[in-house]
Design an enzyme around this catalytic site. Sequence first.
Site, PDB file in Angstrom:
ATOM      1  N   GLU A 251      33.017  -7.881  32.164  1.00 26.21           N
ATOM      2  CA  GLU A 251      34.014  -6.846  32.424  1.00 26.21           C
ATOM      3  C   GLU A 251      33.614  -5.493  31.833  1.00 26.21           C
ATOM      4  OE1 GLU A 251      38.032  -8.459  32.495  1.00 26.21           O
ATOM      5  OE2 GLU A 251      38.632  -6.736  31.289  1.00 26.21           O
ATOM      6  N   ASP A 252      33.006  -5.499  30.678  1.00 27.11           N
ATOM      7  CA  ASP A 252      32.820  -4.236  29.945  1.00 27.11           C
ATOM      8  C   ASP A 252      31.377  -3.771  29.788  1.00 27.11           C
ATOM      9  OD1 ASP A 252      35.542  -4.061  29.610  1.00 27.11           O
ATOM     10  OD2 ASP A 252      35.540  -5.066  27.676  1.00 27.11           O
TER      11      ASP A 252
END
Length: 181
Positions: free
Chosen positions: A64-65
């Site tokens: 996600e990051d």
Amino acid sequence: MDEVLLLTRAFSFAARKHAHQRRKGANAEPYVNHLAEVAHMLAVAVQGRDANLVAAGLLHDVLEDTETTRDELAAAFNDDIAALVGEVTDDKSLPDQERKRLQVERAPHKTDRAKMLKLADKTSNLRDLAASPPASWSTKRRLAYVRWGRDVAAGLRGVHPWLEGQFDAAAARAEQVLAEK
Ligand code: ZN
């Protein structure tokens, strides 16, 4: 892979990938502190018996990051870890509110181990909110975040009572701190 190798590799991989990120809170802690907390909570929860889940705890935010891909995770670790991290990763092409809504809607349909991982993640996030809230967030926004966390956690129950207790304590503490404002 030997479990000590697996876990140290996961820690090193996650620390490198998140090297330039900090937590949103006013203390701006290194991002890896959050990953270490989630992984440790899971290690306690499984009493050391599920190294893949603990490794997934360290790696749970890389898809996600960071620029990491699921194939890269599967190659560096294994399919089980890649699948677990995939299960707790939002679709970043969607707007924020929709992602939040989907987390609530999809929580009850996750596998038991992904539910544990998500519960540990939400617990860590609420502990951070109480200890070091983002300075730019109003009290109203902070309270809404706790409420949303509770809505997601409601769909993660029935798997691990100890983790649920950790979450409940973190949510209650966050609400108490916010009420004192
Ligand atoms: Zn996280």
